[in-house]
Motif scaffolding. Sequence first.
Motif: not given
Length: 154
Positions: A5-12, A20-24, A29-37
């Motif tokens: 939830e924190n990561l998703q808040f900061l990303r948004k 974008d976050l996955a590229e940085k 992108r799936q890794s970022v999705s797994k982190w956020e979930s």
Amino acid sequence: MTFGENLQFLRKRANMTQEDLAEKMEVSRQSVSKWESNAAYPETDAILRLCDLFRCDMDTLLRGDVSRRFGENAALWNKHMNAFAAAIAAGVALVLLGVTQLMLLGEFFGRAMEAMVVFFLFLIAAVTTFIISGMGHDTFLRQHPGIGPCYAKE
């Protein structure tokens, strides 16, 4: 809040997509999705890069509530920057007043020596204002290392 939830808040908040976050972060992108979930957690070096990217500390990112912290930070940042901007404006006003009086006294009344003395007094006051406000700004940034510009891009 959870890490995801924190990561998703900061990303948004940074107006970034998961891609974008996955590229940085140089991950998928799936890794970022797994982190956020909260299905997976990034490695320690990736967490450190996330902290640098979003200007937050690791404890807040992993266990804190970043939405509350960044709301407080934005108010504190705004208050500080308003005071800092006012001090800079005051310094500029002092310089302009000094130049104005220099022109008035020196040119119109023929008192060049008095005009120079008064001008230098205004200049000393302006430089002192700039130095004190700059030192205050530096102190604020050192006391609040996690706070950076909290303004939206708009």
